[in-house]
Design a protein around this motif. Structure first.
Motif, mmCIF file in Angstrom:
data_model
loop_
_atom_site.group_PDB
_atom_site.id
_atom_site.type_symbol
_atom_site.label_atom_id
_atom_site.label_comp_id
_atom_site.label_asym_id
_atom_site.label_seq_id
_atom_site.Cartn_x
_atom_site.Cartn_y
_atom_site.Cartn_z
ATOM 1 N N SER A 175 81.382 47.687 13.225
ATOM 2 C CA SER A 175 81.362 47.188 14.597
ATOM 3 C C SER A 175 81.294 48.371 15.551
ATOM 4 N N ALA A 176 80.639 48.172 16.682
ATOM 5 C CA ALA A 176 80.512 49.235 17.688
ATOM 6 C C ALA A 176 81.895 49.674 18.171
ATOM 7 N N PHE A 177 82.105 50.981 18.247
ATOM 8 C CA PHE A 177 83.388 51.553 18.674
ATOM 9 C C PHE A 177 84.533 51.139 17.735
ATOM 10 N N ASN A 178 84.168 50.684 16.515
ATOM 11 C CA ASN A 178 85.168 50.112 15.604
ATOM 12 C C ASN A 178 85.988 49.053 16.332
ATOM 13 N N SER A 179 85.307 48.231 17.123
ATOM 14 C CA SER A 179 85.984 47.307 18.037
ATOM 15 C C SER A 179 86.596 46.106 17.333
ATOM 16 N N GLN A 180 86.059 45.724 16.182
ATOM 17 C CA GLN A 180 86.657 44.662 15.359
ATOM 18 C C GLN A 180 86.912 43.385 16.178
ATOM 19 N N THR A 181 85.867 42.878 16.802
ATOM 20 C CA THR A 181 85.986 41.726 17.695
ATOM 21 C C THR A 181 85.913 40.379 16.971
ATOM 22 N N THR A 182 85.571 40.383 15.696
ATOM 23 C CA THR A 182 85.429 39.135 14.948
ATOM 24 C C THR A 182 86.784 38.616 14.478
ATOM 25 N N ARG A 183 86.975 37.309 14.604
ATOM 26 C CA ARG A 183 88.173 36.638 14.099
ATOM 27 C C ARG A 183 87.728 35.524 13.153
ATOM 28 N N VAL A 184 88.525 35.253 12.118
ATOM 29 C CA VAL A 184 88.095 34.339 11.057
ATOM 30 C C VAL A 184 89.223 33.396 10.671
#
Length: 205
Positions: A47-56
């Motif tokens: 993810s861009a900037f290691n932003s980790q925006t995904t939730r599951v």
């Protein structure tokens, strides 16, 4: 380097990954093992900037069935009666018949935090969050295929967003982006068609 020297294990797995619509519950792996594997796969997805925006959300058993009951409930409110019967058959035979469902979300609070923290790139962070969820879905989908589990990606959002959030008590900042039913592969998909390479690629020396 010659083509014969290139590693192709990943390519073989990518070819194995297909949209599987006829799913079943004949799964050898445990819910615990599937979830643990998918968590690791998603955590390693870039993810861009290691932003980790995904939730599951991993839905099994009654929760899996609830997802597709919600889909049918919401479809019935908006679809003509004659069209709803076809949709009902599709949902019940192809998606609800599976072993589980992965619900994919973007955490909009995290996106907003990034927009505020890096104003120079603010206009890009939502697009980058979509790239991250795409990367994560592809990785999870391929990992499922590697374990002989079929899956497809569905998009009943935003129709079901409010009901899903309420049913599973999810944060209001989680924006539903897609649904991935998965399970045993009950029929082989048709061959995949590809557009001409000349229309798709350019190599510049």
């Amino acid at each position: 380097m010659e083509d014969d020297d290139m590693e192709t294990e990943l390519l073989s797995l990518m070819k194995q990954r297909r949209s599987i619509y006829n799913l079943g519950k004949k799964v050898d792996q445990s819910q615990k093992d599937i979830t643990a594997m998918l968590k690791d796969v998603i955590k390693e997805s870039p993810s861009a900037f290691n932003s980790q925006t995904t939730r599951v959300v991993f839905a099994f058993g009654d929760a899996h069935e609830k997802v597709w009951d919600i889909v049918l409930d919401e479809l019935k409110k908006v679809a003509p009666a004659e069209a709803f019967e076809g949709s009902k058959q599709k949902v019940e035979q192809q998606f609800k018949a599976g072993f589980g469902t992965i619900l994919w979300f973007t955490d909009m609070d995290k996106v907003k935090e990034l927009e505020d923290g890096f104003p120079l790139y603010a206009d890009n962070f939502y697009d980058w969050s979509e790239q991250h969820i795409g990367n994560s879905q592809f990785a999870a989908w391929t990992a499922l295929a590697e374990n002989n589990l079929g899956a497809s990606v569905q998009h009943y959002n935003p129709l079901i967003d409010e009901s899903i959030a309420k049913a599973f008590d999810l944060p209001s900042s989680w924006r539903l982006r897609s649904e991935m039913p998965f399970g045993s592969i009950e029929s082989t998909p048709d061959d995949k068609d590809y557009m001409d390479d000349e229309d798709r690629f350019k190599t510049i020396d």
